[in-house]
Design a protein around this motif. Structure first.
Motif, mmCIF file in Angstrom:
data_model
loop_
_atom_site.group_PDB
_atom_site.id
_atom_site.type_symbol
_atom_site.label_atom_id
_atom_site.label_comp_id
_atom_site.label_asym_id
_atom_site.label_seq_id
_atom_site.Cartn_x
_atom_site.Cartn_y
_atom_site.Cartn_z
ATOM 1 N N THR A 50 -4.614 -4.343 -8.631
ATOM 2 C CA THR A 50 -4.299 -3.031 -8.061
ATOM 3 C C THR A 50 -5.547 -2.170 -7.945
ATOM 4 N N ASN A 51 -5.732 -1.559 -6.783
ATOM 5 C CA ASN A 51 -6.837 -0.634 -6.554
ATOM 6 C C ASN A 51 -6.305 0.763 -6.304
ATOM 7 N N HIS A 52 -6.968 1.741 -6.928
ATOM 8 C CA HIS A 52 -6.639 3.143 -6.669
ATOM 9 C C HIS A 52 -7.831 3.781 -5.983
ATOM 10 N N LYS A 68 0.856 -1.177 0.000
ATOM 11 C CA LYS A 68 0.000 0.000 0.000
ATOM 12 C C LYS A 68 0.895 1.230 0.000
ATOM 13 N N GLU A 121 -2.116 -6.178 -4.785
ATOM 14 C CA GLU A 121 -2.051 -7.504 -4.170
ATOM 15 C C GLU A 121 -1.503 -8.525 -5.146
ATOM 16 N N GLN A 150 -3.181 0.288 -3.718
ATOM 17 C CA GLN A 150 -2.937 -0.967 -3.044
ATOM 18 C C GLN A 150 -2.835 -2.054 -4.094
ATOM 19 N N TYR A 184 -6.407 -4.963 3.483
ATOM 20 C CA TYR A 184 -6.983 -3.631 3.380
ATOM 21 C C TYR A 184 -8.282 -3.728 2.584
ATOM 22 N N GLU A 233 -11.227 2.402 -7.947
ATOM 23 C CA GLU A 233 -11.310 1.888 -9.306
ATOM 24 C C GLU A 233 -10.386 0.686 -9.350
ATOM 25 N N GLU A 234 -10.614 -0.177 -10.284
ATOM 26 C CA GLU A 234 -9.735 -1.319 -10.394
ATOM 27 C C GLU A 234 -9.005 -1.291 -11.721
ATOM 28 N N ARG A 235 -7.786 -1.786 -11.696
ATOM 29 C CA ARG A 235 -7.019 -1.761 -12.934
ATOM 30 C C ARG A 235 -6.864 -3.168 -13.464
ATOM 31 N N GLN A 284 -4.367 6.756 -3.094
ATOM 32 C CA GLN A 284 -3.995 5.668 -2.200
ATOM 33 C C GLN A 284 -4.058 4.432 -3.068
#
Lengths: 235, 235
Positions: A172-174, A146, A187, A185, B225, B233-235, A183
């Motif tokens: 990946t999350n934004h 993160k 995984e 994160q 988290y 949003e997701e990538r 922010q």
């Protein structure tokens, strides 16, 4: 060119001005105001390259009727300092969309001069916070990283022990906070049968930030680095 | 004081000279040699504060009969440059014990002048390599950190989530490579029942190196988290 034209020359910073989103920034612009000249006749206009009016000042006061709505209540000159040649613009609550070139134009009855300042909206990311989910034997391990407080989006990479890019195995999350900072994160799920090293890389060229963090995971069978070095001392 | 005395004044660096162990270093020393003066009469002596002779030069050549054995075959002047006032000392294969003050003394028949140079033997540590042993459920987890290539010993700290020092629960091994650089490995064994963060800190003031790395361990029950942020949003 008459001598009075030279006296109005505008001076702006050569280097880009960098500001994090959510902050206030001042775009400096000074002009060589001649003591005694008629300030009533001075026109200061700050414009975006697309000719949007950012801020306009004439007849001795702000003239915001034609100000682009993007900038409403977010701009400010320093009117008491115009008489010493300070036409700097304060831009409040900077947003990512504010990035770009700003033209500071100053004119009086006879002269007309301008200069361009570049605004870059960027902030560095925090030290990556690494989290590891401890699985039941045989189950995959989740590596989570993160990073917070940065802008704009960085490049994230996951590498395996061989240095191969395994980013496409990650998720990946934004998210965005109230100031506009990201922010992020990421995984990565891996199955670990023997000691293996995974490397997380963040590349954020705008801020010249480059972070690389490696972690080795291994099935628990005593210490990993079983050094037989005869020089070993213990503390 | 005659004018000729001033002409022999020695110049040495004011700041300490820092060298990693195993490397060669030059301790600079220059004196204002007057063209045409008799080099045969110049005596250059490098000494340690305890009066050990590090290197000695007179009668136009090295005079190493009284050289302290610690420095045997490890020192060198630049004789061809003495005539331009260069009395610098090359010290090869620097060791930790070489650290300290060195006196560069230059004299001729009438004058005698000297200056002190401080040598600091130090090298920064590598980025910590983190390794984690994945245990059977309920068994303790071993966190291992390895740093290499530094000198002298740094301070290592382990902190728990509350920021309390739990270094005394760790085991640290030091080993030394052929150049005299340390390889340090520190193991912390912890039992993880819920998400907990452990922080490793390395403090190496000589090189102004301070590194802090945190890792969160948690029993594997989905992502750590679990952000419900609507902006995600997701990538």
């Amino acid at each position: 060119m008459s001598r009075s034209q030279v006296s109005l020359a505008v001076v702006v910073p050569r280097s880009p001005v960098t500001s994090p989103p959510g902050s206030d920034v001042t775009l400096n612009c000074s002009f060589s105001y001649k003591a005694g000249a008629d300030l009533w006749r001075v026109v200061v206009t700050w414009q975006h390259p697309d000719y949007r009016v950012v801020h306009s000042f004439y007849y001795g006061q702000d003239q915001l009727a034609r100000q682009n709505e993007t900038y409403r209540n977010r701009t400010q000159l320093f009117p008491e300092q115009l008489s010493v040649g300070n036409a700097s613009l304060r831009l409040k609550q900077v947003r990512g969309e504010d990035e770009g070139w700003y033209t500071c134009a100053v004119k009086n009855q006879v002269e007309n001069t301008k200069g361009d300042v570049q605004l870059i909206v960027a902030a560095p990311y925090s030290e990556p916070q690494l989290a590891i989910g401890l699985p039941r034997p045989g189950d995959p391990v989740t590596l989570t990283v993160k990073v917070v407080g940065g802008y704009p989006r960085p490049t994230l990479l996951w590498l395996n022990a061989a240095g191969s890019d395994i980013t496409n195995q990650s998720r990946t999350n934004h998210s965005v906070d109230s100031r506009g900072l990201y922010q992020i994160q990421s995984e990565l799920e891996v199955v670990v049968n023997e000691a293996e090293t995974f490397t997380f890389e963040l590349d954020h060229p705008v801020m010249e930030q480059r972070v690389s963090r490696a972690v080795t995971l291994h099935p628990s069978t005593g210490g990993l680095y079983t050094d037989k070095n005869p020089n070993c001392e213990e503390r």
